[in-house]
Design an enzyme around this catalytic site. Structure first.
Site, PDB file in Angstrom:
ATOM      1  N   CYS A  95       0.820  -1.212   0.000  1.00 16.54           N
ATOM      2  CA  CYS A  95       0.000   0.000   0.000  1.00 16.54           C
ATOM      3  C   CYS A  95       0.860   1.271   0.000  1.00 16.54           C
ATOM      4  CB  CYS A  95      -1.011  -0.049   1.138  1.00 16.54           C
ATOM      5  SG  CYS A  95      -2.492   0.903   0.772  1.00 16.54           S
ATOM      6  N   ARG A 134     -12.415   6.424  -2.136  1.00 14.78           N
ATOM      7  CA  ARG A 134     -11.332   5.649  -1.532  1.00 14.78           C
ATOM      8  C   ARG A 134     -11.648   4.160  -1.648  1.00 14.78           C
ATOM      9  NH1 ARG A 134      -7.256   7.338   1.665  1.00 14.78           N
ATOM     10  NH2 ARG A 134      -6.435   5.697   2.996  1.00 14.78           N
ATOM     11  N   HIS A 202      -3.369  -5.525   2.376  1.00 18.94           N
ATOM     12  CA  HIS A 202      -2.995  -5.520   3.785  1.00 18.94           C
ATOM     13  C   HIS A 202      -3.436  -6.825   4.412  1.00 18.94           C
ATOM     14  CE1 HIS A 202      -1.828  -1.345   4.249  1.00 18.94           C
ATOM     15  NE2 HIS A 202      -2.905  -0.953   3.598  1.00 18.94           N
TER      16      HIS A 202
HETATM   17  N1  LIG Z   1      -3.276   2.221   3.429  1.00 22.92           N
HETATM   18  C1  LIG Z   1      -2.309   2.955   2.943  1.00 22.92           C
HETATM   19  O1  LIG Z   1      -1.148   2.604   3.055  1.00 22.92           O
HETATM   20  C2  LIG Z   1      -2.686   4.228   2.288  1.00 22.92           C
HETATM   21  C3  LIG Z   1      -1.706   4.698   1.249  1.00 22.92           C
HETATM   22  C4  LIG Z   1      -1.963   6.112   0.763  1.00 22.92           C
HETATM   23  N2  LIG Z   1      -1.760   7.025   1.849  1.00 22.92           N
HETATM   24  C5  LIG Z   1      -3.342   6.237   0.130  1.00 22.92           C
HETATM   25  O2  LIG Z   1      -4.303   6.536   0.783  1.00 22.92           O
HETATM   26  O3  LIG Z   1      -3.470   6.004  -1.058  1.00 22.92           O
END
Ligand SMILES: NC(=O)CC[C@H](N)C(=O)O
EC number: 6.3.5.13
Length: 248
Positions: A95, A134, A202
């Site tokens: 990520c 998101r 994750h």
């Molecule tokens: N979960 C994360 O590692 C997020 C990665 C990055 N900050 C995004 O939102 O795209």
């Protein structure tokens, strides 16, 4: 080809890139070596400390936008991970870590920051209009056939979308069966380039996907004895796939 010295697993900047428990990936790798009677050493690298050369595996986890920018700035200073990769080291980046090992990514304020350039991908908030929401939820990825892995399970929580640069090296980790992943029209997740893997999964991803852990370890050790389980992992994997209505 096994060896006597401990396999060295570097966990990079866990206080910046550790929001989602991805540090568990180090535990899984070390434990799967020890179950085979092979020594392993996990080396936590706190933010601001130099990244040690000569580790076998470098792990980068997920994080929020600002810590991610700080992590990239620290790691770019002498880009020790890039030097290690040139010597044959393995990298698993999840990520925010995935975005950081690419060429560029957006910070929370929208500015584009340089990554480490280990893989030829770039991340933006979106490559399309309107900007998609998101990506949050379960993700299941069918790995690229040459990896010979079962379905990969995890969850994702990211705003960024990631694509391979034109003529870039590397291939996607796999095709998304559930979830968003890279968020590109080809429905892929992640990247594999040599011994470097980036992914949006994750979980920590290796706890749910021991076969992926063993693939990384095989890149260090060559052949390794088969190691089943642990049995509850397979039970949980099947339960999760059933709940998500995804069939192998
Ligand atoms: N979960 C994360 O590692 C997020 C990665 C990055 N900050 C995004 O939102 O795209």
């Amino acid at each position: 080809m096994s060896r006597d010295s401990a396999t060295r697993i570097a966990l990079i900047y866990p206080e910046l890139l550790g929001t989602y428990g991805d540090g568990g990936n180090a535990t899984v790798l070390a434990q799967r070596l020890r179950w085979r009677g092979l020594p392993a050493e996990v080396i936590g690298v706190p933010a601001g400390e130099p990244v040690p050369a000569g580790c076998d595996i470098y792990l980068l986890g997920g994080g929020e936008d600002e810590p991610q920018v700080l992590a990239a700035e620290g790691l770019r200073q002498n880009n020790a991970i890039a030097h290690a990769v040139a010597q044959g080291a393995v990298v698993l980046a999840v990520c925010a870590g995935y975005q950081v090992i690419g060429v560029s990514f957006p910070g929370g304020e929208g500015r584009i920051h340089d990554g480490l350039g280990l893989v030829d991908v770039e991340t933006r908030r979106s490559f399309e209009q309107p900007v998609p929401p998101r990506a949050v939820g379960d993700i299941v990825v069918e790995p690229a056939p040459e990896l010979a892995l079962p379905l990969l399970l995890g969850y994702e929580n990211h705003g960024g979308r990631t694509r391979t640069l034109p003529n870039g090296h590397g291939r996607p980790l796999g095709t998304v069966r559930k979830g968003v992943g890279n968020g590109t029209p080809d429905h892929t997740d992640g990247v594999v380039d040599g011994r470097v893997i980036g992914t949006y999964l994750h979980g920590p991803v290796l706890a749910q996907n021991p076969a992926l852990a063993d693939l990384l370890l095989s890149w260090v050790h060559g052949w390794l004895p088969e190691l089943a389980g642990p049995p509850e992992t397979e039970v949980l994997r099947q339960a999760r796939l059933h709940a998500l209505d995804v069939h192998a």
